[in-house]
Design a protein around this motif. Structure first.
Motif, PDB file in Angstrom:
ATOM      1  N   TRP A 273     -42.688  67.285  -5.674  1.00 24.44           N
ATOM      2  CA  TRP A 273     -44.076  67.452  -5.247  1.00 24.44           C
ATOM      3  C   TRP A 273     -44.380  68.893  -4.849  1.00 24.44           C
ATOM      4  O   TRP A 273     -43.551  69.570  -4.234  1.00 24.44           O
TER       5      TRP A 273
ATOM      6  N   ASP B 192     -54.625  63.302 -14.235  1.00 27.66           N
ATOM      7  CA  ASP B 192     -53.448  64.151 -14.054  1.00 27.66           C
ATOM      8  C   ASP B 192     -52.189  63.318 -14.230  1.00 27.66           C
ATOM      9  O   ASP B 192     -52.126  62.163 -13.807  1.00 27.66           O
TER      10      ASP B 192
ATOM     11  N   GLY C 292     -49.546  63.743 -12.631  1.00 30.41           N
ATOM     12  CA  GLY C 292     -49.118  63.472 -11.271  1.00 30.41           C
ATOM     13  C   GLY C 292     -47.690  63.853 -10.947  1.00 30.41           C
ATOM     14  O   GLY C 292     -47.150  63.447  -9.928  1.00 30.41           O
TER      15      GLY C 292
ATOM     16  N   ASN D 245     -49.066  59.763  -5.899  1.00 30.43           N
ATOM     17  CA  ASN D 245     -50.192  58.946  -6.334  1.00 30.43           C
ATOM     18  C   ASN D 245     -50.867  58.356  -5.091  1.00 30.43           C
ATOM     19  O   ASN D 245     -50.453  58.617  -3.967  1.00 30.43           O
ATOM     20  N   TYR D 246     -51.873  57.568  -5.290  1.00 24.81           N
ATOM     21  CA  TYR D 246     -52.639  57.064  -4.151  1.00 24.81           C
ATOM     22  C   TYR D 246     -51.818  56.121  -3.274  1.00 24.81           C
ATOM     23  O   TYR D 246     -51.990  56.088  -2.054  1.00 24.81           O
TER      24      TYR D 246
ATOM     25  N   SER E 161     -47.505  65.750  -7.526  1.00 20.28           N
ATOM     26  CA  SER E 161     -48.210  65.249  -6.351  1.00 20.28           C
ATOM     27  C   SER E 161     -48.051  63.739  -6.249  1.00 20.28           C
ATOM     28  O   SER E 161     -47.756  63.060  -7.237  1.00 20.28           O
TER      29      SER E 161
ATOM     30  N   PRO F 213     -53.304  63.201  -3.394  1.00 16.18           N
ATOM     31  CA  PRO F 213     -53.110  62.444  -4.635  1.00 16.18           C
ATOM     32  C   PRO F 213     -53.637  63.208  -5.844  1.00 16.18           C
ATOM     33  O   PRO F 213     -54.615  63.947  -5.746  1.00 16.18           O
ATOM     34  N   HIS F 214     -52.979  63.020  -6.960  1.00 19.71           N
ATOM     35  CA  HIS F 214     -53.438  63.650  -8.192  1.00 19.71           C
ATOM     36  C   HIS F 214     -54.669  62.930  -8.726  1.00 19.71           C
ATOM     37  O   HIS F 214     -54.933  61.764  -8.399  1.00 19.71           O
ATOM     38  N   GLU F 215     -55.439  63.622  -9.527  1.00 20.35           N
ATOM     39  CA  GLU F 215     -56.612  62.996 -10.155  1.00 20.35           C
ATOM     40  C   GLU F 215     -56.148  61.973 -11.194  1.00 20.35           C
ATOM     41  O   GLU F 215     -55.027  62.011 -11.680  1.00 20.35           O
ATOM     42  N   MET F 216     -57.029  61.076 -11.542  1.00 18.79           N
ATOM     43  CA  MET F 216     -56.664  59.996 -12.462  1.00 18.79           C
ATOM     44  C   MET F 216     -56.182  60.522 -13.807  1.00 18.79           C
ATOM     45  O   MET F 216     -55.325  59.927 -14.453  1.00 18.79           O
TER      46      MET F 216
ATOM     47  N   ASP G  87     -48.472  56.343  -2.888  1.00 17.41           N
ATOM     48  CA  ASP G  87     -47.562  57.223  -2.147  1.00 17.41           C
ATOM     49  C   ASP G  87     -48.272  57.884  -0.969  1.00 17.41           C
ATOM     50  O   ASP G  87     -47.742  57.956   0.138  1.00 17.41           O
ATOM     51  N   SER G  88     -49.469  58.387  -1.213  1.00 13.34           N
ATOM     52  CA  SER G  88     -50.185  59.134  -0.177  1.00 13.34           C
ATOM     53  C   SER G  88     -50.546  58.251   1.011  1.00 13.34           C
ATOM     54  O   SER G  88     -50.682  58.740   2.138  1.00 13.34           O
TER      55      SER G  88
END
Length: 209
Positions: free
Chosen positions: A89, A99, A101, A106-107, A104, A94-97, A109-110
């Motif tokens: 990371w 991306d 990823g 994901n949602y 960074s 979170p990365h964009e959809m 993980d965040s």
């Protein structure tokens, strides 16, 4: 003859029980000695609460610090301070959809961060691979990040696991080395240009030519 055999049997059993008792007592002494040595080592890694309080106050006033260290070192500290981290990371948002990823979380993980590191894109840079830079990276930390790192490492230095206690205590001490450089009377904003590296090394005489 039967009486003699019984007496010998009883004597042998008594001797066996005595030996087992002595072995048990010796094992108990060794365990107690090991625990005492472990607690002594942990106590040496720990930081006095009053000193820790002063360090937190100093860290709170920092604007930014660029920390340079190995990605494994940062991962260890970040997991303790923020709840999780992965070496690959380079940001905590979170990365964009669209991306891939890889750099960074994901949602999902965040959502597992216990504390938001707020490390946005550009605040973690992997250094170019070279002779002395393999795995090294630089992280731009805020005062909030510093206080969280110090708090988690201070707690970790008191754990009974000697390995984690030693790592936390040593890393805590390295961050304090930076705090010791701070001058409350200095002009504001100068820490934005400071790069502090965690990278203990050997004397040049040991390097291969």
């Amino acid at each position: 003859m039967l009486k003699t055999w019984r007496e010998e049997y009883r004597a042998n059993q008594a001797a066996k029980r005595r030996i087992e008792q002595e072995e048990w007592e010796q094992e108990k002494r060794w365990r107690e000695e090991d625990r005492a040595a472990r607690l002594k080592a942990v106590a040496e890694n720990a930081v006095d609460p009053a000193e820790h309080n002063q360090n937190l106050k100093a860290a709170t006033g920092v604007s930014y610090l660029t920390l340079v260290c190995h990605e494994d070192t940062w991962t260890f500290m970040a997991i303790r301070a923020f709840g999780q981290w992965k070496p690959e990371w380079t940001q905590s948002t979170p990365h964009e959809m669209h991306d891939a990823g890889g750099g960074s979380p994901n949602y999902l993980d965040s959502s597992r961060f216990t504390v938001d590191p707020n490390l946005l894109k550009g605040r973690i840079k992997k250094l170019p691979t070279g002779t002395n830079k393999a795995g090294m990276q630089q992280i731009t930390l805020s005062g909030h990040n510093l206080t969280q790192l110090l708090a988690s490492l201070h707690q970790g230095a008191k754990e009974e696991d000697i390995a984690d206690s030693a790592r936390c205590g040593r890393l805590y001490g390295k961050l304090v080395e930076f705090l010791d450089l701070l001058d409350p009377d200095a002009e504001a904003g100068q820490t934005t240009g400071i790069t502090f590296q965690i990278d203990d090394s050997v004397d040049a005489s040991h390097l291969r030519q």
